[in-house]
Motif scaffolding. Structure first.
Motif, PDB file in Angstrom:
ATOM      1  N   ALA A 164       0.843  -1.193   0.000  1.00  0.00           N
ATOM      2  CA  ALA A 164       0.000   0.000   0.000  1.00  0.00           C
ATOM      3  C   ALA A 164       0.885   1.253   0.000  1.00  0.00           C
ATOM      4  O   ALA A 164       1.953   1.258  -0.612  1.00  0.00           O
ATOM      5  CB  ALA A 164      -0.928  -0.034   1.213  1.00  0.00           C
ATOM      6  N   ASP A 165       0.443   2.299   0.681  1.00  0.00           N
ATOM      7  CA  ASP A 165       1.144   3.582   0.689  1.00  0.00           C
ATOM      8  C   ASP A 165       2.483   3.459   1.436  1.00  0.00           C
ATOM      9  O   ASP A 165       2.506   3.240   2.639  1.00  0.00           O
ATOM     10  CB  ASP A 165       0.272   4.682   1.307  1.00  0.00           C
ATOM     11  CG  ASP A 165      -0.478   4.219   2.548  1.00  0.00           C
ATOM     12  OD1 ASP A 165      -0.729   2.996   2.678  1.00  0.00           O
ATOM     13  OD2 ASP A 165      -0.812   5.062   3.387  1.00  0.00           O
ATOM     14  N   LYS A 166       3.558   3.604   0.687  1.00  0.00           N
ATOM     15  CA  LYS A 166       4.903   3.360   1.234  1.00  0.00           C
ATOM     16  C   LYS A 166       5.256   4.342   2.360  1.00  0.00           C
ATOM     17  O   LYS A 166       6.039   4.002   3.255  1.00  0.00           O
ATOM     18  CB  LYS A 166       5.968   3.461   0.136  1.00  0.00           C
ATOM     19  CG  LYS A 166       5.621   2.783  -1.182  1.00  0.00           C
ATOM     20  CD  LYS A 166       5.164   1.351  -1.024  1.00  0.00           C
ATOM     21  CE  LYS A 166       4.593   0.822  -2.323  1.00  0.00           C
ATOM     22  NZ  LYS A 166       3.859  -0.438  -2.174  1.00  0.00           N
ATOM     23  N   ASP A 167       4.685   5.537   2.329  1.00  0.00           N
ATOM     24  CA  ASP A 167       4.992   6.518   3.376  1.00  0.00           C
ATOM     25  C   ASP A 167       4.353   6.138   4.712  1.00  0.00           C
ATOM     26  O   ASP A 167       4.637   6.769   5.730  1.00  0.00           O
ATOM     27  CB  ASP A 167       4.560   7.930   2.955  1.00  0.00           C
ATOM     28  CG  ASP A 167       3.183   8.002   2.335  1.00  0.00           C
ATOM     29  OD1 ASP A 167       2.646   6.946   1.955  1.00  0.00           O
ATOM     30  OD2 ASP A 167       2.628   9.111   2.218  1.00  0.00           O
ATOM     31  N   ASN A 168       3.536   5.100   4.727  1.00  0.00           N
ATOM     32  CA  ASN A 168       2.939   4.641   5.980  1.00  0.00           C
ATOM     33  C   ASN A 168       3.461   3.275   6.415  1.00  0.00           C
ATOM     34  O   ASN A 168       2.987   2.742   7.426  1.00  0.00           O
ATOM     35  CB  ASN A 168       1.410   4.577   5.859  1.00  0.00           C
ATOM     36  CG  ASN A 168       0.734   5.811   6.436  1.00  0.00           C
ATOM     37  OD1 ASN A 168       1.178   6.350   7.456  1.00  0.00           O
ATOM     38  ND2 ASN A 168      -0.317   6.265   5.796  1.00  0.00           N
ATOM     39  N   ASN A 171       4.497   3.125   9.978  1.00  0.00           N
ATOM     40  CA  ASN A 171       3.327   3.250  10.852  1.00  0.00           C
ATOM     41  C   ASN A 171       2.546   1.935  10.903  1.00  0.00           C
ATOM     42  O   ASN A 171       2.047   1.538  11.958  1.00  0.00           O
ATOM     43  CB  ASN A 171       2.415   4.379  10.361  1.00  0.00           C
ATOM     44  CG  ASN A 171       3.029   5.747  10.552  1.00  0.00           C
ATOM     45  OD1 ASN A 171       3.728   5.984  11.533  1.00  0.00           O
ATOM     46  ND2 ASN A 171       2.792   6.654   9.617  1.00  0.00           N
ATOM     47  N   TYR A 172       2.455   1.270   9.756  1.00  0.00           N
ATOM     48  CA  TYR A 172       1.815  -0.045   9.746  1.00  0.00           C
ATOM     49  C   TYR A 172       2.600  -1.025  10.610  1.00  0.00           C
ATOM     50  O   TYR A 172       2.026  -1.778  11.395  1.00  0.00           O
ATOM     51  CB  TYR A 172       1.735  -0.586   8.314  1.00  0.00           C
ATOM     52  CG  TYR A 172       0.784   0.143   7.407  1.00  0.00           C
ATOM     53  CD1 TYR A 172      -0.459   0.588   7.860  1.00  0.00           C
ATOM     54  CD2 TYR A 172       1.109   0.395   6.074  1.00  0.00           C
ATOM     55  CE1 TYR A 172      -1.337   1.265   7.010  1.00  0.00           C
ATOM     56  CE2 TYR A 172       0.240   1.063   5.218  1.00  0.00           C
ATOM     57  CZ  TYR A 172      -0.975   1.488   5.695  1.00  0.00           C
ATOM     58  OH  TYR A 172      -1.839   2.162   4.859  1.00  0.00           O
ATOM     59  N   HIS A 173       3.920  -1.004  10.463  1.00  0.00           N
ATOM     60  CA  HIS A 173       4.750  -1.975  11.177  1.00  0.00           C
ATOM     61  C   HIS A 173       4.572  -1.871  12.697  1.00  0.00           C
ATOM     62  O   HIS A 173       4.529  -2.886  13.398  1.00  0.00           O
ATOM     63  CB  HIS A 173       6.224  -1.782  10.804  1.00  0.00           C
ATOM     64  CG  HIS A 173       7.120  -2.829  11.395  1.00  0.00           C
ATOM     65  ND1 HIS A 173       7.061  -4.150  11.016  1.00  0.00           N
ATOM     66  CD2 HIS A 173       8.080  -2.749  12.357  1.00  0.00           C
ATOM     67  CE1 HIS A 173       7.959  -4.843  11.705  1.00  0.00           C
ATOM     68  NE2 HIS A 173       8.580  -4.021  12.521  1.00  0.00           N
ATOM     69  N   LYS A 174       4.467  -0.644  13.179  1.00  0.00           N
ATOM     70  CA  LYS A 174       4.298  -0.433  14.626  1.00  0.00           C
ATOM     71  C   LYS A 174       3.040  -1.122  15.142  1.00  0.00           C
ATOM     72  O   LYS A 174       2.990  -1.560  16.299  1.00  0.00           O
ATOM     73  CB  LYS A 174       4.225   1.073  14.930  1.00  0.00           C
ATOM     74  CG  LYS A 174       5.531   1.813  14.687  1.00  0.00           C
ATOM     75  CD  LYS A 174       5.337   3.317  14.847  1.00  0.00           C
ATOM     76  CE  LYS A 174       6.619   4.065  14.514  1.00  0.00           C
ATOM     77  NZ  LYS A 174       6.427   5.539  14.569  1.00  0.00           N
ATOM     78  N   ARG A 175       2.045  -1.236  14.300  1.00  0.00           N
ATOM     79  CA  ARG A 175       0.782  -1.846  14.695  1.00  0.00           C
ATOM     80  C   ARG A 175       0.747  -3.341  14.373  1.00  0.00           C
ATOM     81  O   ARG A 175       0.276  -4.152  15.181  1.00  0.00           O
ATOM     82  CB  ARG A 175      -0.372  -1.123  13.995  1.00  0.00           C
ATOM     83  CG  ARG A 175      -0.551   0.322  14.484  1.00  0.00           C
ATOM     84  CD  ARG A 175      -1.325   1.166  13.482  1.00  0.00           C
ATOM     85  NE  ARG A 175      -1.652   2.486  14.022  1.00  0.00           N
ATOM     86  CZ  ARG A 175      -0.806   3.506  14.072  1.00  0.00           C
ATOM     87  NH1 ARG A 175       0.447   3.359  13.619  1.00  0.00           N
ATOM     88  NH2 ARG A 175      -1.180   4.672  14.570  1.00  0.00           N
ATOM     89  N   LEU A 176       1.246  -3.689  13.192  1.00  0.00           N
ATOM     90  CA  LEU A 176       1.163  -5.078  12.739  1.00  0.00           C
ATOM     91  C   LEU A 176       1.998  -6.023  13.587  1.00  0.00           C
ATOM     92  O   LEU A 176       1.644  -7.200  13.744  1.00  0.00           O
ATOM     93  CB  LEU A 176       1.589  -5.172  11.272  1.00  0.00           C
ATOM     94  CG  LEU A 176       0.723  -4.389  10.279  1.00  0.00           C
ATOM     95  CD1 LEU A 176       1.258  -4.562   8.860  1.00  0.00           C
ATOM     96  CD2 LEU A 176      -0.734  -4.821  10.357  1.00  0.00           C
ATOM     97  N   ILE A 177       3.093  -5.527  14.137  1.00  0.00           N
ATOM     98  CA  ILE A 177       3.951  -6.380  14.956  1.00  0.00           C
ATOM     99  C   ILE A 177       3.204  -6.878  16.188  1.00  0.00           C
ATOM    100  O   ILE A 177       3.541  -7.928  16.755  1.00  0.00           O
ATOM    101  CB  ILE A 177       5.251  -5.629  15.362  1.00  0.00           C
ATOM    102  CG1 ILE A 177       6.308  -6.606  15.866  1.00  0.00           C
ATOM    103  CG2 ILE A 177       4.963  -4.533  16.360  1.00  0.00           C
ATOM    104  CD1 ILE A 177       6.827  -7.551  14.825  1.00  0.00           C
ATOM    105  N   GLU A 178       2.165  -6.153  16.601  1.00  0.00           N
ATOM    106  CA  GLU A 178       1.346  -6.579  17.735  1.00  0.00           C
ATOM    107  C   GLU A 178       0.227  -7.531  17.308  1.00  0.00           C
ATOM    108  O   GLU A 178      -0.271  -8.314  18.121  1.00  0.00           O
ATOM    109  CB  GLU A 178       0.716  -5.357  18.424  1.00  0.00           C
ATOM    110  CG  GLU A 178       1.706  -4.347  18.950  1.00  0.00           C
ATOM    111  CD  GLU A 178       2.572  -4.910  20.068  1.00  0.00           C
ATOM    112  OE1 GLU A 178       2.092  -5.811  20.801  1.00  0.00           O
ATOM    113  OE2 GLU A 178       3.727  -4.465  20.207  1.00  0.00           O
ATOM    114  N   LEU A 179      -0.154  -7.456  16.038  1.00  0.00           N
ATOM    115  CA  LEU A 179      -1.284  -8.262  15.555  1.00  0.00           C
ATOM    116  C   LEU A 179      -0.862  -9.619  15.013  1.00  0.00           C
ATOM    117  O   LEU A 179      -1.637 -10.584  15.063  1.00  0.00           O
ATOM    118  CB  LEU A 179      -2.049  -7.480  14.477  1.00  0.00           C
ATOM    119  CG  LEU A 179      -2.767  -6.223  14.967  1.00  0.00           C
ATOM    120  CD1 LEU A 179      -3.279  -5.401  13.790  1.00  0.00           C
ATOM    121  CD2 LEU A 179      -3.927  -6.586  15.894  1.00  0.00           C
ATOM    122  N   VAL A 180       0.355  -9.716  14.475  1.00  0.00           N
ATOM    123  CA  VAL A 180       0.832 -11.000  13.959  1.00  0.00           C
ATOM    124  C   VAL A 180       1.284 -11.870  15.124  1.00  0.00           C
ATOM    125  O   VAL A 180       1.783 -11.370  16.140  1.00  0.00           O
ATOM    126  CB  VAL A 180       1.979 -10.793  12.941  1.00  0.00           C
ATOM    127  CG1 VAL A 180       3.271 -10.360  13.625  1.00  0.00           C
ATOM    128  CG2 VAL A 180       2.207 -12.041  12.111  1.00  0.00           C
TER     129      VAL A 180
END
Length: 247
Positions: A164-168, A171-180
Motif C-alpha cells: 500500500a502507501d509506502k509513506d505509511n 506506521n503499519y509496522h508499529k501496529r502489525l507487529i502486535e497483531l501478527v
C-alpha cells in the motif's frame, strides 16, 4: 537479423507486460522463469485476473505473477489460516492467498478503492473463495487501531501482506507487529522499489519513484535492526521483505 532498435523495442514491450517488476539482469531470464515455472502452474482464476488487470490503466500496481506463485506456496508452507492484506488493487495477491487458505480460512482485506477490488471480484467469486474475504474500504490505520483495542486480536494473524502507501509502512509496522502471532510473518512489498534504493541521489527517476524511495529505505533500515523480528529480503517482483515475529 534484428537491429538494435528492434531489440530495444522488444525489450520495451516486455517491460510493459503486467507485473513485470523483476530486477533480474535480463528480460529474457525473467521471461524464462515465467514461461517455465510460473505460467504453466498458474491457477486459471489467477491467469484470468492477471489478464483482466493488464487492461487497467494502473496495471503496474498489480503483484507480479512470480510473486503471486511465491505467496501462494509460502502460505501453504506455514499453514496460514487467519491473514490480512493492506492494499488490494484488483486482488491478484488476494486471490493467491485465498486459494492457498483452507476452506475456513479468513482474510481481512483493506483498500481505499472499492472499485478496483470489484473489478476482480467476479473472478474471485467464480473461483469459490470470496467467502474467505472480508473487504473494508478506506484507510487501514483506523482499522488497525480498532483491532488493537481488543486484546483477542493481539497475536492472532498468521500472515500479513502489505502493498500500500509506502509513506505509511513504518506506521503499519508499529501496529502489525502486535497483531501478527509469534512465529507468524509480515510481508512488505516493493522494498527494492524499482532498484531505486541503490540509485545515485541525482539519478533521473520518475516522480513517484523518487518521492517514495526515502520511505522505503527508511523502512528497510528500521526492519534490519528491529530485535522483535528476523528478516529475509527477496528479489522477487519489486522486492519483498519477510519479517518473522520472534517475540
Amino acid at each position: 537479423m534484428a537491429t538494435n532498435t528492434q531489440k530495444q523495442q522488444s525489450q520495451a514491450a516486455r517491460h510493459q507486460e503486467v507485473g513485470h517488476k523483476s530486477l533480474l539482469q535480463t528480460d529474457d531470464l525473467y521471461q524464462y522463469i515465467l514461461e517455465t515455472s510460473v505460467y504453466p502452474r498458474e491457477p486459471q482464476p489467477m491467469k484470468e485476473l492477471r489478464e483482466l488487470t493488464a487492461k487497467h490503466p494502473w496495471n503496474l500496481m498489480t503483484t507480479s505473477a512470480d510473486e503471486g506463485q511465491f505467496l501462494n506456496m509460502l502460505l501453504k508452507l506455514i499453514n496460514a489460516k487467519n491473514t490480512m492484506e493492506i492494499g488490494v488493487y484488483t486482488g491478484y495477491s488476494l486471490l493467491a492467498t485465498a486459494l492457498a487458505l483452507p476452506h475456513d480460512g479468513k482474510i481481512l482485506a483493506m483498500d481505499i478503492n472499492r472499485k478496483n477490488y470489484e473489478l476482480g471480484l467476479p473472478v474471485i467469486q467464480k473461483a469459490g473463495v470470496a467467502h474467505k474475504i472480508e473487504f473494508k474500504e478506506g484507510p487501514a490505520m483506523p482499522v488497525l487501531d480498532e483491532l488493537l483495542q481488543d486484546e483477542k486480536n493481539h497475536g492472532s494473524y498468521d500472515f500479513i501482506f502489505v502493498d500500500a502507501d509506502k509513506d505509511n509502512y513504518l506506521n503499519y509496522h508499529k501496529r502489525l507487529i502486535e497483531l501478527v502471532k509469534v512465529g507468524g510473518l509480515i510481508g512488505y512489498d516493493n522494498t527494492l522499489w524499482n532498484g531505486s534504493v541503490v540509485a545515485p541521489a541525482d539519478a533521473p527517476l520518475r516522480k513517484y519513484v523518487r518521492y517514495y524511495r526515502d520511505f522505503v529505505m527508511e523502512l528497510n533500515k528500521a526492519l534490519a535492526v528491529d530485535p522483535r523480528i528476523e528478516i529475509c529480503m527477496l528479489p522477487v517482483g519489486d522486492g519483498i521483505t519477510l519479517c518473522r515475529r520472534l517475540k
